[in-house]
Design an enzyme around this catalytic site. Sequence first.
Site, short mmCIF file in Angstrom:
data_model
loop_
_atom_site.label_atom_id
_atom_site.label_comp_id
_atom_site.label_asym_id
_atom_site.label_seq_id
_atom_site.Cartn_x
_atom_site.Cartn_y
_atom_site.Cartn_z
N ARG A 164 0.80 -1.22 0.00
CA ARG A 164 0.00 0.00 0.00
C ARG A 164 0.84 1.27 0.00
O ARG A 164 0.66 2.12 -0.87
CB ARG A 164 -0.94 0.01 1.21
CG ARG A 164 -1.88 1.19 1.23
CD ARG A 164 -2.89 1.08 2.35
NE ARG A 164 -3.71 -0.12 2.23
CZ ARG A 164 -4.68 -0.45 3.08
NH1 ARG A 164 -4.93 0.33 4.10
NH2 ARG A 164 -5.39 -1.53 2.91
N HIS B 117 -8.29 -3.91 -7.62
CA HIS B 117 -8.04 -3.17 -6.38
C HIS B 117 -9.33 -3.06 -5.57
O HIS B 117 -10.08 -2.09 -5.72
CB HIS B 117 -7.50 -1.77 -6.72
CG HIS B 117 -6.79 -1.09 -5.59
ND1 HIS B 117 -5.60 -1.54 -5.05
CD2 HIS B 117 -7.11 0.03 -4.88
CE1 HIS B 117 -5.22 -0.73 -4.08
NE2 HIS B 117 -6.12 0.22 -3.95
N TYR C 185 -17.88 13.10 -14.41
CA TYR C 185 -17.74 14.28 -15.27
C TYR C 185 -16.40 14.32 -16.01
O TYR C 185 -16.26 15.12 -16.94
CB TYR C 185 -17.87 15.57 -14.44
CG TYR C 185 -19.22 15.72 -13.77
CD1 TYR C 185 -20.39 15.72 -14.50
CD2 TYR C 185 -19.31 15.87 -12.39
CE1 TYR C 185 -21.62 15.86 -13.88
CE2 TYR C 185 -20.53 16.01 -11.76
CZ TYR C 185 -21.68 16.00 -12.51
OH TYR C 185 -22.89 16.14 -11.90
#
Length: 746
Positions: free
Chosen positions: A36, A82, A126
């Site tokens: 991570r 993931h 968007y």
Amino acid sequence: MSKLPIDPDANTQTEPLSRAIGERYLTYALSTIMHRALPDARDGLKPVHRRILYAMRELRLAPNGAFRKSAKITGDVMGNYHPHGDAAIYDAMARLAQDFAMRYPLVDGQGNFGNIDGDNPAAARYTEARLALASEALMDGLAEDAVDFRPNYDGTLQEPIVLPSAFPNLLANGASGIAVGMATNIPPHNLHEVIDACLHLIKTPDARDDTLAALVKGPDFPTGGVIVENADTIAEAYRTGRGAFRVRARWMQEDLGRGLWQIVVTEIPYQVQKSKLIERLAELIQTKRVPILADVRDESAEDIRIVLEPKARTVDPEQLMAALFRVSDLEIRFSMNMNVLIDGRVPKVCGLKEVLRAFLDHRREVLVRRANYRLDRIAARLEVLEGYLVAYLNLDRVIAIIRHEDEPKAVMMAEFGLTEVQVEAILNMRLRALRKLEEIELRAERDALLEERGGLEAMLADERVQWARVSDQLKEVRNLFGKSKPAGQRRTLIAEAQEIAPVDLESMIEREPLTVILSKMGWIRSMKGHQPLDAENKFKDGDGPGLAMHAETTDKLMIFASNGRFYTLPANTLPGGRGMGEPLRLMIDLPNEAEVITMFPWRADGKYLVASKAGDGFIVGAGDILAQTKTGKQVLNGEALLCRPVSGDHVVVVGTNRKMLVFPVAELPEMARGKGVKLQKYGSGGGLVAGDSLSDAAFITLAEGLRWQESGGRTRTEPDLTEWLGKRSSAGRMAPRGFPRDNRFN
């Protein structure tokens, strides 16, 4: 069917709680470190970034192709590789597209992906994205067995453990992360310089750290700026993998004509949000922390343009910027901690040489694996070509076998000694390929493949040839992203810090008279000029006059509170007198239960008597009461009553019992902090009433006697104080006739 009884002892494992917690926490820590927070030294990526790029490749989002919705990309990454929050994945992808965060962006974004002001990207529905050209270089060779793959989280797909990485992305784009017990913070660098260092390390494997540091001159931030560190400091940071770089904004002086000028900031330090920087500069103007700065304007459009106006044309621009560097983020310290995963497994703080060596070893391994993969493909193709050539030499017989035999495959294998792969290729051949020209082309292809195979085998047999090929690949990447391209030129200037004389901000304050007014409810303000202290002023409803004093803008205002603390306020930072002022408690950390006793301008040679209600006190010097923070400085222990400047040769104290005592100043100790000594005796013994306390104290010159003012305004004097003279801490005698009933001298 009856259930078997469960035996608790057979299904219970006993172990100490400390061991159980330790083992589980260690598992969690290792997972955080390896999967991570820390980047891999080979490709410079964390797992989330690697998975984002690979998922975009699987979606065929090439740099020259169409864009796809970020929500689609985020969903694929989350569903396939993931299994974490979509917000975290989108934030990571958005950062890869930000040209102010990434030196060489790995994602080409379309839409609002945030800005340097600190505004967040638009929602994933968007915005659109595709891979950038640099990402193609990172993943070049994935289809050629360049790296190992592993199953994804649910075992249905495969994902790369590391990317082939045609350039040292770890140093080019930098990385940051916080793991468990360790962290990493690597600044971005100029790719051209990093590749030059790689080429030098290939040529000279035992190269010195200083030589590599001379090639990699320092970080190259996407936002530019100026690094003001000497070469030795930078070289030491690269040698150890730990260090810090001072980064300043880049500015210039702009002439406005007629002797007027302004400063224009064109680049700000890395990871500094422009909007917060502007707010900080505006706060400095409002609080008058930098008196020679008059105004700040943000005139930025596509490029950064922050305009700073000086207070007067006589201001030295170097001094102004030096002052701003000290108190704002126009100068920051970027800490470097090159903590990375070596071979994807071992976390280690590496120097520049170790990081470059890890990358180069990875590139050599990728080269060898791709060469072996290509050899296998050549061998397979040569096998097919040999079968084709046999078919052309015996074309009529091959056609006859295909037309008349029931099992042409077996017959051809037996008659011509062909393999099953070769026969399958011949049987699948199209009729149009049976022309004579095709045979010539096949022989030419076979010769070319044999030549290529010879070159690959020679390369695999000679390590020097392998390193030469790695060097050629790095040079190709350097031509794509190096200094020959506008985006590849160095943006951050490396300069020696010019030592400017220490800037005394207090000396910049114009000396002007002030009248400071503190209301009963604790609202403070300042008025220009020395106004009459008893003049009428406006206050809020329910509020009224409290304390007033004359001062100057250059003064430090000392405030002594009943909690025994002294607080310091620069007089020039007080709010103006047009309004009602501001609450004092917003400027200093004054507890609600504490009350302001007195305020006065600080003087370096001053000495003051501080005393508590219990009648304890001592003399403290001016240097021991000056506070550096809003929390103030604790001086007197106990509930404070008064603070008086030291003068004369004797002290007069009076208690609530109207007993007065006069003793020499010399009997008072000088201390920096504490409870002090008893000034006057109180208590239940010796005819004194229990609960009595100190009421007031004053300094006098014994020869001049004691003066006080009566209620009618008339001044009375007691010239002979012999009756009240005594030793400190004695009880004293009743005050003279006519002494004020409130037991106060003033």
